[in-house]
Every structure is written in structure tokens, then in C-alpha cells.
Write a protein that holds these residues in place. Sequence first.
Motif, PDB file in Angstrom:
ATOM      1  N   LYS A  96       0.820  -1.203   0.000  1.00 61.89           N
ATOM      2  CA  LYS A  96       0.000   0.000   0.000  1.00 61.89           C
ATOM      3  C   LYS A  96       0.857   1.258   0.000  1.00 61.89           C
ATOM      4  CE  LYS A  96      -3.977  -2.021   2.386  1.00 61.89           C
ATOM      5  NZ  LYS A  96      -4.753  -2.037   3.645  1.00 61.89           N
ATOM      6  N   ASN A  97       2.055   1.122   0.593  1.00 60.36           N
ATOM      7  CA  ASN A  97       2.910   2.300   0.731  1.00 60.36           C
ATOM      8  C   ASN A  97       3.976   2.380  -0.354  1.00 60.36           C
ATOM      9  OD1 ASN A  97       1.575   2.961   3.148  1.00 60.36           O
ATOM     10  ND2 ASN A  97       2.854   1.505   4.273  1.00 60.36           N
ATOM     11  N   ILE A  98       3.818   1.562  -1.404  1.00 64.17           N
ATOM     12  CA  ILE A  98       4.873   1.456  -2.396  1.00 64.17           C
ATOM     13  C   ILE A  98       5.161   2.788  -3.077  1.00 64.17           C
ATOM     14  CG2 ILE A  98       3.369   0.804  -4.334  1.00 64.17           C
ATOM     15  CD1 ILE A  98       6.712  -0.779  -3.582  1.00 64.17           C
ATOM     16  N   ARG A  99       4.109   3.592  -3.321  1.00 62.07           N
ATOM     17  CA  ARG A  99       4.293   4.827  -4.067  1.00 62.07           C
ATOM     18  C   ARG A  99       5.028   5.878  -3.259  1.00 62.07           C
ATOM     19  NH1 ARG A  99      -1.617   5.487  -7.050  1.00 62.07           N
ATOM     20  NH2 ARG A  99      -1.463   3.580  -8.318  1.00 62.07           N
ATOM     21  N   SER A 100       5.067   5.679  -1.934  1.00 59.27           N
ATOM     22  CA  SER A 100       5.720   6.680  -1.105  1.00 59.27           C
ATOM     23  C   SER A 100       7.223   6.490  -1.046  1.00 59.27           C
ATOM     24  CB  SER A 100       5.154   6.625   0.324  1.00 59.27           C
ATOM     25  OG  SER A 100       5.469   5.380   0.915  1.00 59.27           O
ATOM     26  N   ILE A 101       7.704   5.381  -1.617  1.00 59.60           N
ATOM     27  CA  ILE A 101       9.140   5.090  -1.581  1.00 59.60           C
ATOM     28  C   ILE A 101       9.803   5.620  -2.834  1.00 59.60           C
ATOM     29  CG2 ILE A 101      10.864   3.272  -1.398  1.00 59.60           C
ATOM     30  CD1 ILE A 101       8.775   1.607   0.026  1.00 59.60           C
ATOM     31  N   GLU A 102      10.840   6.372  -2.665  1.00 61.29           N
ATOM     32  CA  GLU A 102      11.521   7.001  -3.797  1.00 61.29           C
ATOM     33  C   GLU A 102      12.260   5.973  -4.625  1.00 61.29           C
ATOM     34  OE1 GLU A 102      14.863  10.480  -4.643  1.00 61.29           O
ATOM     35  OE2 GLU A 102      14.191  10.050  -2.619  1.00 61.29           O
ATOM     36  N   VAL A 103      12.076   6.010  -5.934  1.00 62.14           N
ATOM     37  CA  VAL A 103      12.745   5.084  -6.835  1.00 62.14           C
ATOM     38  C   VAL A 103      14.119   5.635  -7.198  1.00 62.14           C
ATOM     39  CG1 VAL A 103      12.611   3.940  -9.071  1.00 62.14           C
ATOM     40  CG2 VAL A 103      10.528   4.341  -7.759  1.00 62.14           C
ATOM     41  N   ASP A 104      15.103   4.742  -7.236  1.00 61.20           N
ATOM     42  CA  ASP A 104      16.477   5.149  -7.524  1.00 61.20           C
ATOM     43  C   ASP A 104      16.643   5.353  -9.032  1.00 61.20           C
ATOM     44  OD1 ASP A 104      19.146   5.619  -7.577  1.00 61.20           O
ATOM     45  OD2 ASP A 104      19.751   3.612  -6.965  1.00 61.20           O
ATOM     46  N   THR A 105      16.291   6.531  -9.509  1.00 62.31           N
ATOM     47  CA  THR A 105      16.346   6.801 -10.949  1.00 62.31           C
ATOM     48  C   THR A 105      17.777   6.966 -11.449  1.00 62.31           C
ATOM     49  OG1 THR A 105      16.061   9.158 -10.513  1.00 62.31           O
ATOM     50  CG2 THR A 105      14.080   7.890 -10.985  1.00 62.31           C
ATOM     51  N   LEU A 106      18.726   7.128 -10.538  1.00 64.93           N
ATOM     52  CA  LEU A 106      20.116   7.293 -10.952  1.00 64.93           C
ATOM     53  C   LEU A 106      20.815   5.951 -11.150  1.00 64.93           C
ATOM     54  CD1 LEU A 106      21.205  10.239  -8.615  1.00 64.93           C
ATOM     55  CD2 LEU A 106      20.482  10.349 -10.996  1.00 64.93           C
ATOM     56  N   SER A 107      20.154   4.853 -10.760  1.00 64.27           N
ATOM     57  CA  SER A 107      20.758   3.535 -10.903  1.00 64.27           C
ATOM     58  C   SER A 107      20.980   3.213 -12.377  1.00 64.27           C
ATOM     59  CB  SER A 107      19.860   2.464 -10.280  1.00 64.27           C
ATOM     60  OG  SER A 107      20.364   1.184 -10.573  1.00 64.27           O
ATOM     61  N   PRO A 108      22.138   2.633 -12.718  1.00 63.18           N
ATOM     62  CA  PRO A 108      22.416   2.278 -14.121  1.00 63.18           C
ATOM     63  C   PRO A 108      21.396   1.298 -14.704  1.00 63.18           C
ATOM     64  CG  PRO A 108      24.412   2.138 -12.790  1.00 63.18           C
ATOM     65  CD  PRO A 108      23.272   2.328 -11.834  1.00 63.18           C
ATOM     66  N   THR A 109      20.728   0.531 -13.828  1.00 60.81           N
ATOM     67  CA  THR A 109      19.781  -0.471 -14.336  1.00 60.81           C
ATOM     68  C   THR A 109      18.334   0.002 -14.261  1.00 60.81           C
ATOM     69  OG1 THR A 109      19.797  -1.469 -12.120  1.00 60.81           O
ATOM     70  CG2 THR A 109      21.232  -2.453 -13.783  1.00 60.81           C
ATOM     71  N   TYR A 110      18.114   1.271 -13.903  1.00 64.01           N
ATOM     72  CA  TYR A 110      16.732   1.759 -13.821  1.00 64.01           C
ATOM     73  C   TYR A 110      16.057   1.653 -15.183  1.00 64.01           C
ATOM     74  CZ  TYR A 110      12.693   4.780 -13.333  1.00 64.01           C
ATOM     75  OH  TYR A 110      11.413   5.271 -13.331  1.00 64.01           O
ATOM     76  N   GLY A 111      14.897   0.978 -15.203  1.00 66.63           N
ATOM     77  CA  GLY A 111      14.157   0.827 -16.456  1.00 66.63           C
ATOM     78  C   GLY A 111      14.612  -0.325 -17.319  1.00 66.63           C
ATOM     79  N   LEU A 112      15.700  -1.020 -16.922  1.00 66.19           N
ATOM     80  CA  LEU A 112      16.194  -2.153 -17.694  1.00 66.19           C
ATOM     81  C   LEU A 112      15.694  -3.460 -17.100  1.00 66.19           C
ATOM     82  CD1 LEU A 112      19.951  -1.186 -18.240  1.00 66.19           C
ATOM     83  CD2 LEU A 112      18.028  -0.790 -19.795  1.00 66.19           C
ATOM     84  N   LYS A 113      15.652  -4.492 -17.913  1.00 66.12           N
ATOM     85  CA  LYS A 113      15.331  -5.820 -17.411  1.00 66.12           C
ATOM     86  C   LYS A 113      16.157  -6.845 -18.172  1.00 66.12           C
ATOM     87  CE  LYS A 113      10.987  -5.542 -19.979  1.00 66.12           C
ATOM     88  NZ  LYS A 113      11.327  -6.401 -21.097  1.00 66.12           N
ATOM     89  N   TYR A 114      16.239  -8.030 -17.604  1.00 66.45           N
ATOM     90  CA  TYR A 114      17.146  -9.034 -18.156  1.00 66.45           C
ATOM     91  C   TYR A 114      16.662  -9.558 -19.501  1.00 66.45           C
ATOM     92  CZ  TYR A 114      20.247 -13.092 -18.267  1.00 66.45           C
ATOM     93  OH  TYR A 114      21.198 -14.009 -18.627  1.00 66.45           O
TER      94      TYR A 114
END
Length: 484
Positions: free
Chosen positions: A148-166
Motif C-alpha cells: 500500500k505504501n509502495i508509491r511513497s518510496i523514492e525510486v532510484d532513478t540514478l541507478s544504471p539499471t533503472y528501467g532495464l530488465k534481463y
Amino acid sequence: MGTGWEFTLALRSKIHQYASHKQTPVSIRQMVQFGPNPSPGSIFLASQFIVEELPIRLAKKVKDLDAAPFGLHAMPSTIKVRNWYAQSFEELISIPKPVIDDGLKKLLESNKDENASEMDSEENTQSHLEHVFADDGIILKPSHHTAKNIRSIEVDTLSPTYGLKYYTSCPANIIWPKQVYDYNKTVNDVLTKIKKRHDATVATMAQGVQEWKLQNRKTLVNSQIQAFLDRFYMSRIGIRMLIGQHIALNMAQQSPTKQRISQFFNGGKSGRSNYVGVICTDCNVAEIAQDAIETASYICEDYYGLIEGPEIQLICPNRDIHFMYVPGHLIHMLFETLKNSLRATIETHTPLLKAKMMEENRKLKPEDIDINDLKFPPIKVIISEGTEDIAIKISDEGGGIPISQIPLIWTYLYTTVNETPVLESDGNTSSFKAPMAGFGYGLPISRLYAQYFGGDLKLISMEGYGTDVYLHLNRLSSSLEPLP
């Protein structure tokens, strides 16, 4: 470790930068989507992911080893392992990024069907959840409260793998440009080198713990070092799984012959096409259990000088139990557990059976009785299939374990063997291969392997009679849960 390599301040700074990023978990669903004959394009995109994701995991290991508790970080063998991780990190971030021109970009994005797009959308949504619960390679299932609280957690957009998947779907029936094959080969060669470098990590880290015990005059590790080692080895399983899977996928893509070799070394049978990398999508549990039984019996017979070891009965009402798993992991867990049962059975019953024979024939002396003339009670391996898991019970009559010692069997380097074997310290061993007994790593590592895929390893003992070990295996073939 390589002549001339140096752990520089600049490298340390880079490692700390990467260690601050979140890891991106890879689900077993993604791993098997490649299929037995993966597309070079899919491997190309997966290679890019690997080159960004593995440095994060390796950097976290360097940082963790530097912070190992109670002076464990300062032991020579611990420093050696830390430097291996640092050198592997440096090699990965040094791989040149591939050049993707407009032509290659079109090929990578072509022929994606609607189902793949929907699946990708679902996995992207799930990946945000997984980011939050990643902890040193272990994925904790989110509860309905945390979700329920997932949206309140800041996503690490600076991570090299942000938005990538295997895994990303790519067409297989086209001619890919040379740069795709070149990049795949470059990444595969680096991963192969890294995998070989880290083959001796378990043994070398065990040596570091032994050094710590000797320096501090301790017989057991404390709870903080135990917790550190659990995290360390669990993370290693995750890193090795990702590296091993990617190397195996490359082998499968390169040639059918190499695919068969990959299957052989990971517990498969030649000619079978139900492997995706190191994962068998249709694992026969009884077959793997029989392999483990034969291997453990051979080691036991060789160690004790037996013509034939204690009988191991395989009880499996349904011999056709199949599920998706890594055969190498399952064989490891069963082998280590069976080895313990065989040793307990032989060492408990040898004096009892000799005493019984001497009572029946008072002319006999202990040295007159050949161990091969003794009839040991059998060990039972019972396999049961449930809707949620597959359970394997290994039951012996090896005398059991005193209740005070049961918590200790899960601690590293705890052993009931009088003299612990000497570990090879040159760091050039191919892997950690324990003898019949003596290192105290079999059960703790096996439990981590079980937990890695959402299962568990438990033990119930009756002192004076025997021990039952329960191995619970999560039915991943009917689950979309992420790999730890």
C-alpha cells in the motif's frame, strides 16, 4: 589475482558510488523466456543489463567485506576475496559500451508481439515492487501492508539499471549485424574469466573465518558473523546464478554442441532440450535424487573403504514428478545431506554391530571384524508432491543429534569431526569441494540454496535413534515469484 592489479583510491570511490544503487532482481520467468535457442538480439540486450547490474552487486560485496564484523574484514583470506570482487567490478565497468546505430535499433525493436508487450508492462510494474524489497540479493515478498505504501518510496532513478530488465523479446529468424555477436562474445569472455576467478570464494572465505577463529581463540562464530556469512553466501548464489545463466545462454546460442556440454555440467542428460541456460524447465526429481544417491554412496565407500555402503532407499510413489529448477542446486543439497546421514549411520553403528558380533562369538576381537561384514540400517529418501511445494525427507538411524547441538549445526565451520581438514589456500581451486566431512559448510550452504528459490531445509532429530531432514522446494513452475 593477476600481476600488477591494484586496488586504487579511484576504484574504491567508484565502487562506493555503485554500492549506493539498488539491485534489480531477475525473475526465473525472465530467465526461461529466452528459450532453449535464444535470439542473439535478446542476449545482446541481456548482456547490456548484466554489464550494468553485476557491478552494483559486486560493489555491494566489496563494501560488505570491508565492513565484516569483529575484525573478520582484516583477515588475509577475507582481503583476498574482497580484492577478487573489486577486480571483477573493474573489469565489467571497463567493457566499452556497444554502438547502436539506427539499423540495429530497428532490429532490436522489431516483431514484438502484443503478448510480449503486455508481459513487459506487467514485469515493469512488478520490478518497481522488487526494487524496494531487494536486500543483498535476497528478495522479500511484499506484504499487503507494505504494498500500500509502495508509491511513497523514492525510486532510484540514478541507478544504471533503472528501467532495464534481463529479458527482452527479439526476433530470432533474422541476420544480426556483427557488432551484436562481438559484444555478446566480449561480455561472455569477461564473465567466464570472472566466474573462474570466484570459483574458490567459498573455500577462501572459510579460510578467512578459520583465521579469525585462531586469532581470537574462538571455537564458534558469533551471531553477527553468522548473519554476515549468511548474507554473503546468499548474495554469492545470486551473482553466480546470473553469471552462470548468462554464460549458458551464450553457449546455447553459439552451437548445439556447446549447449549439450552446458547441460552435462549442470546435471542434465545429453539430448534433452528442456534446458534454458542452467535451468531445467522439466526437472525429474527422482532422477536427480538417484544421481545424488549414487554420488554420495561413491564418496562414502571410497572414504571408509567399503565395497558397498549403507543402502539408500528411494521412496517415490510417483516417479514422474517434474518441476522447474536448477539441477545443480538440487544435487548439491541432496548430496550434502546424504553425506551426513551416511557418516552418522556408519560411525554410530560400526561399534554397536561389532559389539553384537563379539557377543555372539566371544573369540572375535574388534580388529578381526571387517567393516564390510557389517549390515547397516538403510537410509530412506522419500519424495512427496504437493500443490505448493515438493518435499524430500532424508531419514536415517544414525544416532541423532543432542538437542543442545541442533542450533550449532547451522553455524559455519561447526563440525563434529575431531580434526578439521586443511583448506587449500592458494585460491586456485576450481570450487569448494569438501571431503566426506569436516568443514561444517554442508548444511548451512544447502539451506541457503533451498531458501534462494523460496524453499527451506529443516531438521528434526531424535537423540539415540536418528535424524530426519526435510527439504522443501517451491514449485516455481507454477509461480512467478522472483529469484532471490
